[in-house]
Write a protein that holds these residues in place. Sequence first.
Motif, PDB file in Angstrom:
ATOM      1  N   GLY A  42       0.811  -1.214   0.000  1.00 35.82           N
ATOM      2  CA  GLY A  42       0.000   0.000   0.000  1.00 35.82           C
ATOM      3  C   GLY A  42       0.846   1.267   0.000  1.00 35.82           C
ATOM      4  O   GLY A  42       2.054   1.241  -0.273  1.00 35.82           O
ATOM      5  N   ILE A  43       0.202   2.384   0.305  1.00 33.61           N
ATOM      6  CA  ILE A  43       0.910   3.671   0.354  1.00 33.61           C
ATOM      7  C   ILE A  43       2.010   3.630   1.399  1.00 33.61           C
ATOM      8  O   ILE A  43       3.142   4.067   1.175  1.00 33.61           O
ATOM      9  CB  ILE A  43      -0.076   4.809   0.662  1.00 33.61           C
ATOM     10  N   THR A  44       1.685   3.069   2.563  1.00 30.68           N
ATOM     11  CA  THR A  44       2.662   2.977   3.647  1.00 30.68           C
ATOM     12  C   THR A  44       3.871   2.171   3.212  1.00 30.68           C
ATOM     13  O   THR A  44       5.018   2.547   3.493  1.00 30.68           O
ATOM     14  CB  THR A  44       2.013   2.332   4.883  1.00 30.68           C
ATOM     15  N   GLY A  45       3.640   1.064   2.514  1.00 32.17           N
ATOM     16  CA  GLY A  45       4.748   0.244   2.054  1.00 32.17           C
ATOM     17  C   GLY A  45       5.632   0.963   1.060  1.00 32.17           C
ATOM     18  O   GLY A  45       6.867   0.860   1.112  1.00 32.17           O
ATOM     19  N   ALA A  46       5.029   1.715   0.135  1.00 30.63           N
ATOM     20  CA  ALA A  46       5.804   2.419  -0.885  1.00 30.63           C
ATOM     21  C   ALA A  46       6.713   3.477  -0.266  1.00 30.63           C
ATOM     22  O   ALA A  46       7.897   3.578  -0.621  1.00 30.63           O
ATOM     23  CB  ALA A  46       4.865   3.063  -1.906  1.00 30.63           C
ATOM     24  N   GLU A 325      13.474  -5.566   5.971  1.00 27.61           N
ATOM     25  CA  GLU A 325      12.099  -5.462   6.452  1.00 27.61           C
ATOM     26  C   GLU A 325      12.089  -4.964   7.892  1.00 27.61           C
ATOM     27  O   GLU A 325      13.116  -5.033   8.588  1.00 27.61           O
ATOM     28  CB  GLU A 325      11.379  -6.807   6.359  1.00 27.61           C
ATOM     29  N   PRO A 326      10.957  -4.472   8.386  1.00 28.51           N
ATOM     30  CA  PRO A 326      10.876  -4.027   9.779  1.00 28.51           C
ATOM     31  C   PRO A 326      11.025  -5.208  10.733  1.00 28.51           C
ATOM     32  O   PRO A 326      10.802  -6.359  10.367  1.00 28.51           O
ATOM     33  CB  PRO A 326       9.470  -3.416   9.883  1.00 28.51           C
ATOM     34  N   ARG A 327      11.390  -4.906  11.960  1.00 34.36           N
ATOM     35  CA  ARG A 327      11.434  -5.935  12.986  1.00 34.36           C
ATOM     36  C   ARG A 327      10.020  -6.335  13.383  1.00 34.36           C
ATOM     37  O   ARG A 327       9.067  -5.586  13.165  1.00 34.36           O
ATOM     38  CB  ARG A 327      12.169  -5.414  14.233  1.00 34.36           C
ATOM     39  N   THR A 328       9.898  -7.514  13.971  1.00 35.88           N
ATOM     40  CA  THR A 328       8.577  -7.984  14.391  1.00 35.88           C
ATOM     41  C   THR A 328       8.066  -7.253  15.638  1.00 35.88           C
ATOM     42  O   THR A 328       6.907  -7.446  16.015  1.00 35.88           O
ATOM     43  CB  THR A 328       8.603  -9.494  14.674  1.00 35.88           C
ATOM     44  N   MET A 333       5.455   0.696  12.530  1.00 36.68           N
ATOM     45  CA  MET A 333       5.040   0.252  11.205  1.00 36.68           C
ATOM     46  C   MET A 333       3.708  -0.480  11.256  1.00 36.68           C
ATOM     47  O   MET A 333       2.895  -0.380  10.331  1.00 36.68           O
ATOM     48  CB  MET A 333       6.109  -0.651  10.590  1.00 36.68           C
ATOM     49  N   PHE A 334       3.466  -1.220  12.317  1.00 38.58           N
ATOM     50  CA  PHE A 334       2.212  -1.954  12.438  1.00 38.58           C
ATOM     51  C   PHE A 334       1.033  -1.000  12.636  1.00 38.58           C
ATOM     52  O   PHE A 334      -0.089  -1.279  12.211  1.00 38.58           O
ATOM     53  CB  PHE A 334       2.287  -2.934  13.620  1.00 38.58           C
ATOM     54  N   ARG A 344       2.533   9.713   5.201  1.00 41.97           N
ATOM     55  CA  ARG A 344       3.613   9.320   4.299  1.00 41.97           C
ATOM     56  C   ARG A 344       4.975   9.878   4.720  1.00 41.97           C
ATOM     57  O   ARG A 344       5.994   9.193   4.599  1.00 41.97           O
ATOM     58  CB  ARG A 344       3.274   9.733   2.866  1.00 41.97           C
ATOM     59  N   LEU A 345       5.039  11.126   5.216  1.00 44.87           N
ATOM     60  CA  LEU A 345       6.316  11.701   5.606  1.00 44.87           C
ATOM     61  C   LEU A 345       6.894  10.987   6.818  1.00 44.87           C
ATOM     62  O   LEU A 345       8.091  10.690   6.876  1.00 44.87           O
ATOM     63  CB  LEU A 345       6.159  13.197   5.907  1.00 44.87           C
ATOM     64  N   ARG A 346       6.051  10.700   7.781  1.00 41.17           N
ATOM     65  CA  ARG A 346       6.517  10.023   9.000  1.00 41.17           C
ATOM     66  C   ARG A 346       6.980   8.602   8.692  1.00 41.17           C
ATOM     67  O   ARG A 346       7.973   8.132   9.251  1.00 41.17           O
ATOM     68  CB  ARG A 346       5.411  10.014  10.055  1.00 41.17           C
ATOM     69  N   VAL A 347       6.261   7.915   7.806  1.00 46.26           N
ATOM     70  CA  VAL A 347       6.648   6.543   7.462  1.00 46.26           C
ATOM     71  C   VAL A 347       7.976   6.538   6.702  1.00 46.26           C
ATOM     72  O   VAL A 347       8.835   5.678   6.945  1.00 46.26           O
ATOM     73  CB  VAL A 347       5.550   5.861   6.630  1.00 46.26           C
TER      74      VAL A 347
END
Length: 437
Positions: A42-46, A325-328, A333-334, A344-347
């Motif tokens: 999604g947007i967050t992933g991009a 990838e992010p940590r569990t 991120m979750f 989007r800027l914070r991510v």
Amino acid sequence: MKPTATEFNDEIVSVLINDADAAPRSLRPGAGKAALVLAGGGITGAVYEIGALRAVNDMLVDRTVNDFDIYVGTSAGSLVAAMLANGLTPDEMMQSIDNTHPEIRGIRADDIFQSNLLEFLQRLTRLPRTLLRSGRHALTGLGERSLVSLLWEFADLLPTGFYSGSALERYVGDLLNQPGRVNRFDFLERELYIIATDLDSGERAVFGKGGKGIVPISQAVAASSAIPVIYKPVRIFGREYVDGSMRGTASLDLAVESGADLVVCINPLVPLDAQQLYPKDEHIGDEGMRTIVNQVVRIFMHAGLRYHIKSLRRHYPNVDFILIEPRTDDQKMFAYDLMDYSSRLRVAQHGFESVTTGLMEHYSYFRDVLARHDIQLTRTRVEAELRQIRQGGYNAAAMFVLPPSLAAKTNTVASADTLLTSLEHNLQRLSKLLDDQ
């Protein structure tokens, strides 16, 4: 919250891997091909991937993320891969997120969320017929039909997707049709593959070289990003396509089959390990349906990716796979919704910080691993950038301001020589294609 590190283990190395010259070059001259695979999310992933790429870019010595030989993008990753293959740097992508680039128009919410209102209104005309059918079924199956099955019949009134991907296709098309970029797979210097799912057959569809190479990159991006229910399927040459993640969040096998012996994959979707974070008497399900769906999607995607990598490692023991990838235990991120445009800027900042921190924590190990592939790393630049972000009080805007030493190397306007070289090259390719026909 303290920045978190990327995942690190012995079996699947999780690492991230700076300014590009005008002339194309390989990430590893004289060696096998290197591939960058970008998963969906999604947007967050991009935007996480863009932040991660910024960190990778600043750690590479004499090479950039624009120097990979092969790019493979799925869903949201297809947009980022298409930009990278066209020479757009992570810094330029950052500026487009913040809408501060002098030439590139930043992507707006209406480029992503174009309503599919017309189809919804057309389907409302089915309401009388649906009511009649549902009433008949309710009477004939009284006591045997569940409420869910009765309500499901009304799903016929919904459009095939709440949004249309045509606005995203236009945005990407406008971006790639600018001087110095191309909207055709066969005009690219690098190999680019974009993954979608054929809705009618259920098979994976690969846009790139070959039969689907004539499809514009912008249209392939829209098809790959068409998340079912959220977006209506994208029709191309009489067939309908949806999100490529339906057949796996990342197609690393394509990179290997194209000759890569180093495959770097960025995956933004990882399930949260609540056992590390929650008290014993608390559970993810206590937070409601939204959190359950979020966790289930991440479990499904992540499990498929891990199985995919393990299978490839068995079949191709000489290929190195690097997973970013992010940590569990990365609650940040979750917590972000996958389609949250406002964050989007914070991510992007979080992707940069967490990936940089993870690589620096195990710097010696990663340096030795990548040295086997003639890739050198440096931490000088990212250390300076992390200090700048921290001095700015972790303000998201701080990472969009380049340090003077980096800003001097960032050329946001293509030189006339570069544009002429690109134009001459494209004309030669077009002439060859016409001769072949």
